[in-house]
Design an enzyme around this catalytic site. Structure first.
Site, mmCIF file in Angstrom:
data_model
loop_
_atom_site.group_PDB
_atom_site.id
_atom_site.type_symbol
_atom_site.label_atom_id
_atom_site.label_comp_id
_atom_site.label_asym_id
_atom_site.label_seq_id
_atom_site.Cartn_x
_atom_site.Cartn_y
_atom_site.Cartn_z
ATOM 1 N N ASP A 83 25.598 -5.076 55.499
ATOM 2 C CA ASP A 83 25.520 -6.254 56.362
ATOM 3 C C ASP A 83 24.053 -6.615 56.608
ATOM 4 O O ASP A 83 23.300 -5.817 57.169
ATOM 5 C CB ASP A 83 26.250 -5.996 57.687
ATOM 6 C CG ASP A 83 26.595 -7.288 58.415
ATOM 7 O OD1 ASP A 83 25.710 -8.174 58.529
ATOM 8 O OD2 ASP A 83 27.742 -7.436 58.860
ATOM 9 N N SER A 133 28.621 -13.656 59.556
ATOM 10 C CA SER A 133 29.314 -12.591 58.818
ATOM 11 C C SER A 133 30.818 -12.793 58.715
ATOM 12 O O SER A 133 31.449 -12.167 57.862
ATOM 13 C CB SER A 133 29.049 -11.236 59.474
ATOM 14 O OG SER A 133 27.696 -10.884 59.338
ATOM 15 N N ASP A 360 22.128 -4.909 59.707
ATOM 16 C CA ASP A 360 22.082 -6.205 60.391
ATOM 17 C C ASP A 360 21.600 -6.065 61.832
ATOM 18 O O ASP A 360 20.761 -6.849 62.297
ATOM 19 C CB ASP A 360 23.503 -6.787 60.347
ATOM 20 C CG ASP A 360 23.641 -8.115 61.060
ATOM 21 O OD1 ASP A 360 23.084 -9.115 60.563
ATOM 22 O OD2 ASP A 360 24.310 -8.161 62.112
HETATM 23 ZN ZN LIG Z 1 24.113 -10.501 62.029
#
Ligand SMILES: [Zn+2]
Length: 541
Positions: A83, A133, A360
């Site tokens: 991510d 996402s 992330d």
């Molecule tokens: Zn993010």
């Protein structure tokens, strides 16, 4: 199929054929150019360079690469999603991993960088140039792009619209695998109800509906169900077989306090852990629930049919912070290894999605230290899967859902610490003895962010999220006396924002196994699903 080793000959033949077919009326004889003498002979300093011999050897190895075009040849599919692991994150993580092993770093290869095929993926959502996402995960899992913030509903569903979402749901790759009798798994260091893992099984018009407390009364009255409740009730096949990650709070009622002292979030009084155990713990199936390292270590793979692991109330810890966990929790590579062991018991094959969810989060908090250490652990998890599977029957795909605004800048000398201040080269190309200074007279780091909360010096703090408790501090700082390689250092940021943002450039994709070559080139994110579906035989033709 092997690559043709005699392309020049076949190309000449093709040219002859096309020349003949263009003019059938008494064509003039085709004259081919005289063969050219071989290329210049190369000097020793070129031929004997390891760059030269390595390059030649790599070409030879690439020519031997097997391409498997057979539909359905991928009995098993593992999709790894880093991510927020943009290209600059991959480069910086590679250098960090190499430097952690005593190399200069730039030459190091992360596990997935050794895969034979790679390409680029366009990540935008149908309504956002730079994506979120939920929309990106939907593209990968369902094969169609959609809006930011929604999971597995069509792009014409307004965000948060319960009624519209019920009319326009999408089917996921995990559900298709279940319907074919395959085993399925979801592993993440984020909450299992967070956007990327939720996209494997849930259909909601709002990613924030992780438990019932997130839904409006109208949505509840309209029959919409929260993400955690959808997970334990998944109807496809016999439901998810292996699920490990964080997010315990969304499965537990407010009245329950977990083993780490955190209370549940559910307002409907349901205990979804118990419901999951009741669904599968019928005496025939052996359903195992674990919530700490000891429970994880005690899993008897042979005797476990279904596994639910909820190791943290919210997200699991950053890898660099994992030692501080109260009850203890497994690493992403440990969870990946266990998931493969459990799933490979099914001779029909399996589908597994593994997310490194906190690369992330490290970036959002402006901590390259946490983001990169989680990316290095992500590469470890992929290595575990590569070692445990065969490229003959298992398609492994590694990609990111989107990038972040991390930059690798300045002209640091070779081997300069990737988390350090820029030390340049002198006029002879040798390293300077002190950090370079900018036009403002101050040193600067190789890594920085285009936006976000900006600088903080939190010393040995290994939890990047502590940064949110301190004021935004964008712009230039005097870093002369600051150790920028320390865990608690947060990089400078240009534009002050509450949280650093995603970035809109393409992300990389790497693949090994049947159908891996189909991911070469620049493709839409939704294309990933179609490669999995074709190579894994998930769709009837
Ligand atoms: Zn993010």
């Amino acid at each position: 199929m092997q690559f043709n080793k005699f392309i020049p000959t076949s190309l000449a033949a093709a040219l002859l054929v096309s020349a003949c077919s263009e003019d059938r009326s008494n064509p003039p004889p085709v004259t081919l150019p005289e063969p050219q003498p071989t290329a210049l002979s190369l000097p020793a300093q070129q031929l004997e360079s390891p760059w030269f011999s390595d390059g030649r050897a790599t070409v030879e190895a690439a020519r031997e690469q097997v391409i498997n075009n057979t539909p359905g040849a991928a009995k098993n599919i593992i999709l790894f999603v880093g991510d927020g692991m943009g290209i600059s994150t991959v480069t910086a993580a590679r250098i960090l991993a190499g430097q952690q092993q005593g190399m200069s770093g730039e030459e190091y290869q992360l596990s997935f960088e050794k895969m034979p095929f790679a390409g680029l993926i366009k990540t935008y959502n149908t309504n956002q140039q730079t994506p979120d996402s939920a929309g990106t995960a939907t593209a990968m899992m369902a094969g169609v792009k959609t809006k930011a913030g929604v999971l597995n509903v069509a792009e014409d569903v307004p965000r948060g619209d319960c009624a519209a979402s019920q009319q326009r749901p999408l089917v996921t790759a995990l559900e298709l695998a279940e319907s074919l009798g395959k085993s399925t798994g979801v592993v993440s260091t984020a909450r299992l109800t967070h956007a990327t893992p939720a996209a494997t099984y849930a259909k909601v018009p709002e990613r924030g509906w992780e438990s019932d407390d997130g839904l409006s009364n109208d949505a509840k009255a309209g029959g919409c169900v929260d993400i955690a409740a959808q997970m334990v009730a998944l109807a496809a096949g016999d439901g998810i077989d292996v699920a490990m990650g964080g997010g315990r709070r969304h499965f537990l009622p407010e009245s329950v306090t977990d083993l780490e002292g955190k209370t549940g979030r559910r307002q409907d009084g349901r205990n979804l852990v118990q419901e999951w155990q009741q669904r599968y713990g019928d005496g025939v199936t052996n359903a195992v629930y674990v919530e700490d390292q000891a429970g994880f270590d005690g899993i008897d793979v042979a005797a476990t049919d279904k596994l639910l692991g909820l190791f943290e109330s919210s997200h699991m810890r950053y890898e660099a912070d994992r030692g501080n966990d109260i009850a203890g929790e497994p690493s992403l590579s440990q969870m990946t290894g266990k998931a493969v062991e459990l799933l490979e018991k099914d001779e029909d094959g399996y589908f597994l999605m593994v997310e490194s969810g906190r690369i992330d989060h490290g970036h959002h908090a402006g901590s390259a230290y946490n983001a990169l250490n989680d990316a290095v652990e992500f590469a470890e998890a992929i290595q575990v899967a590569m070692d445990a599977t065969s490229a003959e029957d298992t398609l492994i795909i590694v990609t990111a859902d989107h990038s972040h605004v991390l930059t690798i800048a300045g002209y640091p000398t070779r081997g300069n610490p990737i988390l350090g201040k820029v030390v340049g080269n002198d006029s002879h190309g040798e390293p300077e003895s002190a950090p370079a200074t900018a036009e403002d007279g101050l040193p600067f780091t190789t890594l920085s962010y285009a936006n976000g909360r900006g600088f903080a010096d939190l010393g040995s703090e290994t939890d990047a999220d502590v940064r949110y408790g301190l004021p935004v501090d964008a712009g230039r700082q005097d870093l002369t006396a600051v150790d920028t390689t320390a865990p608690g250092f947060h990089q400078e940021a240009l534009v002050p924002l509450e949280s650093e943002t995603h970035a809109g450039e393409d992300v990389g994709i790497w693949a090994r196994g049947p159908g891996a070559h189909l991911l070469s080139g620049t493709n839409e994110q939704s294309y990933i699903f179609h490669v999995m579906a074709r190579s894994g035989g998930l769709l009837a033709d």
